[in-house]
Design an enzyme around this catalytic site. Structure first.
Site, PDB file in Angstrom:
ATOM      1  N   SER A 118       0.893  -1.132  -0.091  1.00 29.67           N
ATOM      2  CA  SER A 118      -0.089  -0.080   0.032  1.00 29.67           C
ATOM      3  C   SER A 118       0.762   1.238  -0.144  1.00 29.67           C
ATOM      4  O   SER A 118       2.067   1.269   0.620  1.00 29.67           O
ATOM      5  CB  SER A 118      -0.999  -0.084   1.264  1.00 29.67           C
ATOM      6  OG  SER A 118      -1.381   1.128   1.462  1.00 29.67           O
ATOM      7  N   TYR A 142      -1.435  -0.391  10.285  1.00 31.79           N
ATOM      8  CA  TYR A 142      -1.595  -1.078   9.154  1.00 31.79           C
ATOM      9  C   TYR A 142      -0.468  -0.590   8.201  1.00 31.79           C
ATOM     10  O   TYR A 142      -0.134  -1.512   7.533  1.00 31.79           O
ATOM     11  CB  TYR A 142      -2.893  -0.284   8.411  1.00 31.79           C
ATOM     12  CG  TYR A 142      -3.198  -0.672   6.969  1.00 31.79           C
ATOM     13  CD1 TYR A 142      -3.652  -1.910   6.793  1.00 31.79           C
ATOM     14  CD2 TYR A 142      -3.002   0.393   6.152  1.00 31.79           C
ATOM     15  CE1 TYR A 142      -3.499  -2.240   5.362  1.00 31.79           C
ATOM     16  CE2 TYR A 142      -3.195  -0.034   4.854  1.00 31.79           C
ATOM     17  CZ  TYR A 142      -3.662  -1.239   4.534  1.00 31.79           C
ATOM     18  OH  TYR A 142      -3.759  -1.687   2.946  1.00 31.79           O
ATOM     19  N   LYS A 146       2.355  -3.478   6.532  1.00 30.12           N
ATOM     20  CA  LYS A 146       2.467  -3.654   5.052  1.00 30.12           C
ATOM     21  C   LYS A 146       4.158  -3.650   4.649  1.00 30.12           C
ATOM     22  O   LYS A 146       4.619  -4.248   3.698  1.00 30.12           O
ATOM     23  CB  LYS A 146       1.711  -2.582   3.970  1.00 30.12           C
ATOM     24  CG  LYS A 146       0.215  -2.705   4.231  1.00 30.12           C
ATOM     25  CD  LYS A 146       0.090  -4.067   3.668  1.00 30.12           C
ATOM     26  CE  LYS A 146      -1.476  -4.414   3.357  1.00 30.12           C
ATOM     27  NZ  LYS A 146      -1.802  -5.683   2.928  1.00 30.12           N
TER      28      LYS A 146
HETATM   29  N1  LIG Z   1      -8.998  -1.045  -1.019  1.00 30.76           N
HETATM   30  C1  LIG Z   1      -7.859  -0.354  -0.857  1.00 30.76           C
HETATM   31  O1  LIG Z   1      -8.298   0.835  -1.102  1.00 30.76           O
HETATM   32  C2  LIG Z   1      -6.581  -0.873  -0.856  1.00 30.76           C
HETATM   33  C3  LIG Z   1      -5.437   0.113  -0.716  1.00 30.76           C
HETATM   34  C4  LIG Z   1      -4.050  -0.398  -0.430  1.00 30.76           C
HETATM   35  C5  LIG Z   1      -4.015  -1.820  -0.304  1.00 30.76           C
HETATM   36  N2  LIG Z   1      -5.067  -2.591  -0.190  1.00 30.76           N
HETATM   37  C6  LIG Z   1      -4.672  -3.849   0.228  1.00 30.76           C
HETATM   38  O2  LIG Z   1      -5.448  -4.997  -0.703  1.00 30.76           O
HETATM   39  C7  LIG Z   1      -6.039  -5.868  -0.185  1.00 30.76           C
HETATM   40  C8  LIG Z   1      -7.177  -6.358  -0.635  1.00 30.76           C
HETATM   41  O3  LIG Z   1      -8.085  -5.064  -0.031  1.00 30.76           O
HETATM   42  P1  LIG Z   1      -9.619  -5.002  -0.545  1.00 30.76           P
HETATM   43  O4  LIG Z   1      -9.893  -3.667  -0.531  1.00 30.76           O
HETATM   44  O5  LIG Z   1      -9.970  -6.149  -1.483  1.00 30.76           O
HETATM   45  O6  LIG Z   1     -10.188  -5.524   0.957  1.00 30.76           O
HETATM   46  P2  LIG Z   1     -11.404  -6.470   1.329  1.00 30.76           P
HETATM   47  O7  LIG Z   1     -11.789  -6.489   2.529  1.00 30.76           O
HETATM   48  O8  LIG Z   1     -12.668  -6.405   0.058  1.00 30.76           O
HETATM   49  O9  LIG Z   1     -10.818  -7.998   0.810  1.00 30.76           O
HETATM   50  C9  LIG Z   1      -9.940  -8.817   1.648  1.00 30.76           C
HETATM   51  C10 LIG Z   1     -10.368 -10.166   1.479  1.00 30.76           C
HETATM   52  O10 LIG Z   1      -9.566 -11.103   2.215  1.00 30.76           O
HETATM   53  C11 LIG Z   1     -10.262 -12.000   3.106  1.00 30.76           C
HETATM   54  N3  LIG Z   1      -9.569 -12.256   4.364  1.00 30.76           N
HETATM   55  C12 LIG Z   1      -9.373 -11.383   5.351  1.00 30.76           C
HETATM   56  N4  LIG Z   1      -8.723 -11.996   6.050  1.00 30.76           N
HETATM   57  C13 LIG Z   1      -8.486 -12.965   5.777  1.00 30.76           C
HETATM   58  C14 LIG Z   1      -7.920 -14.295   6.379  1.00 30.76           C
HETATM   59  N5  LIG Z   1      -7.505 -14.468   7.870  1.00 30.76           N
HETATM   60  N6  LIG Z   1      -7.951 -15.603   5.735  1.00 30.76           N
HETATM   61  C15 LIG Z   1      -8.477 -15.828   4.636  1.00 30.76           C
HETATM   62  N7  LIG Z   1      -9.094 -14.798   3.834  1.00 30.76           N
HETATM   63  C16 LIG Z   1      -9.277 -13.602   4.606  1.00 30.76           C
HETATM   64  C17 LIG Z   1     -11.763 -11.366   2.964  1.00 30.76           C
HETATM   65  O11 LIG Z   1     -12.948 -12.150   3.345  1.00 30.76           O
HETATM   66  C18 LIG Z   1     -11.802 -10.628   1.743  1.00 30.76           C
HETATM   67  O12 LIG Z   1     -12.433 -11.404   0.882  1.00 30.76           O
HETATM   68  C19 LIG Z   1      -5.704  -5.954   1.050  1.00 30.76           C
HETATM   69  O13 LIG Z   1      -4.451  -6.652   1.519  1.00 30.76           O
HETATM   70  C20 LIG Z   1      -5.561  -4.319   1.700  1.00 30.76           C
HETATM   71  O14 LIG Z   1      -4.591  -4.103   2.702  1.00 30.76           O
HETATM   72  C21 LIG Z   1      -6.324  -1.922  -0.461  1.00 30.76           C
END
Ligand SMILES: NC(=O)c1ccc[n+]([C@@H]2O[C@H](COP(=O)([O-])OP(=O)(O)OC[C@H]3O[C@@H](n4cnc5c(N)ncnc54)[C@H](O)[C@@H]3O)[C@@H](O)[C@H]2O)c1
Length: 320
Positions: A118, A142, A146
């Site tokens: 991130s 958070y 990362k």
């Molecule tokens: N959305 C953003 O703006 C953003 C920005 C930077 C980084 N990220 C990173 O991208 C990744 C995905 O984010 P997102 O927005 O799709 O979030 P999200 O919450 O929609 O998706 C996360 C997924 O991981 C699954 N999950 C969580 N913990 C788990 C576990 N212990 N075991 C198995 N599955 C598990 C959840 O059920 C979900 O399907 C994350 O690592 C997040 O930190 C997101």
């Protein structure tokens, strides 16, 4: 054809990554505990294993039984504000979760990893556009998780030849289809939609920043472009290249007010945002240098802010 396991593949970004990997001709298996993932995002023809990433034995079993060649690891918790209140939960989910994925990979000889990082690793950037060599100054647990995750991948690269790419996402928005929309309200665009749904005025946190219109500037990346960056990163791992971190953004910043204006245009009425006090910890401006990812992965964003807001609005309404 290689087969990739996508942890968090039922999540907002993961579901788009699944689609992009399939479109590239690769096989895909989803591994998700559905803590925030949604069944509606999972295509009918993709195998889904329900499980927790802390369960290394279950992961190793899936790796072997499905002849997995590489892992895209997205499963994590993502709310920076929440992480300040419950840091150990974030370390458990994001660091310990990755640890178990890596242990299972090492134990089964899987040497390809695309890791969800991130822009939070940078904190308040020293200069814009932010390059990958900029100092890492995460301002929340958070963001710290990362950074640690990137270090873990790097160290496994050194120790047992892991070929990895960490993608530092900037502000993600939009949807590839209505079913895949973002159901959380951590980001600006869904926050505006929620306020409108609730009959409230969307809020702008501070209009006295040292930016042209006084509101904060961010780099908004369309989730479909972001998903395609994962395919490029997977291809790089397949070619055996050892390691790197990549910014995933557009290289262009939009202010909060410009995003609000775009929402007004897309929905056909003025959102009538109100300016309230600044939030703690919001850097005035941050946008990505995309030089490295363009050069090394041959990837650049092709979708614009209007497409992002319009697709997000369509998905929001469809899932209301
Ligand atoms: N959305 C953003 O703006 C953003 C920005 C930077 C980084 N990220 C990173 O991208 C990744 C995905 O984010 P997102 O927005 O799709 O979030 P999200 O919450 O929609 O998706 C996360 C997924 O991981 C699954 N999950 C969580 N913990 C788990 C576990 N212990 N075991 C198995 N599955 C598990 C959840 O059920 C979900 O399907 C994350 O690592 C997040 O930190 C997101």
């Amino acid at each position: 054809m290689t087969t990739w396991l996508v942890t968090g593949g039922a999540g907002y970004i993961g579901a788009h990554v699944v689609q992009a990997l399939m479109a590239s001709g690769r096989g895909v298996v989803i591994y998700d505990d559905f803590s925030s993932g949604l069944h509606r995002r999972v295509p009918d023809d993709v195998e889904v294993v329900a499980g927790d990433v802390h369960d290394a034995a279950a992961l190793a079993h899936v790796f072997r039984s499905h002849a997995i060649d590489g892992v895209v690891h997205l499963a994590a918790k993502k709310a920076a504000g929440e992480s300040v209140d419950v840091p150990l939960y974030y370390y458990r989910e994001n660091v310990d979760g990755l640890l178990h994925v890596l242990e299972a990979m090492e134990g089964t000889g899987i040497t390809r990893l695309v890791y969800s990082s991130s822009a939070a690793v940078y904190g308040t950037p020293v200069a814009n556009p932010v390059t990958e060599d900029a100092p890492l100054n995460p301002e929340s647990p958070y963001g710290e998780t990362k950074v640690v995750g990137e270090w873990m991948a790097r160290d496994c690269g050194t120790a047992w030849g892991l070929s990895w790419s960490a993608l530092r996402y900037f502000n993600v928005g939009g949807a590839g289809s209505d079913a895949l929309g973002d159901s959380s309200v951590n980001n600006l665009i869904p926050m505006v939609f929620r306020a409108l749904d609730q009959g409230r005025r969307p809020q702008i946190f501070g209009a006295d920043y040292p930016t042209p219109d006084g509101t904060c500037i961010r780099d908004y990346i369309h989730v479909v472009d972001l998903a395609e960056a994962h395919v490029a990163a997977a291809a790089r791992c397949e070619s055996g290249v050892r390691t790197d971190v990549f910014n995933v953004g557009t290289g262009h910043g939009y202010s909060v007010r410009e995003v609000m204006d775009m929402v007004s245009e897309v929905i056909g009425r003025d959102v009538d945002a109100e300016v309230v006090a600044r939030r703690a910890g919001d850097p005035p401006a941050t946008w990505a240098s995309t030089e490295r990812i363009e050069r090394d992965l041959g990837w650049s964003a092709s979708r614009d802010l209007r497409q992002m807001v319009a697709s997000a609005w369509s998905a929001w309404q469809a899932n209301a």
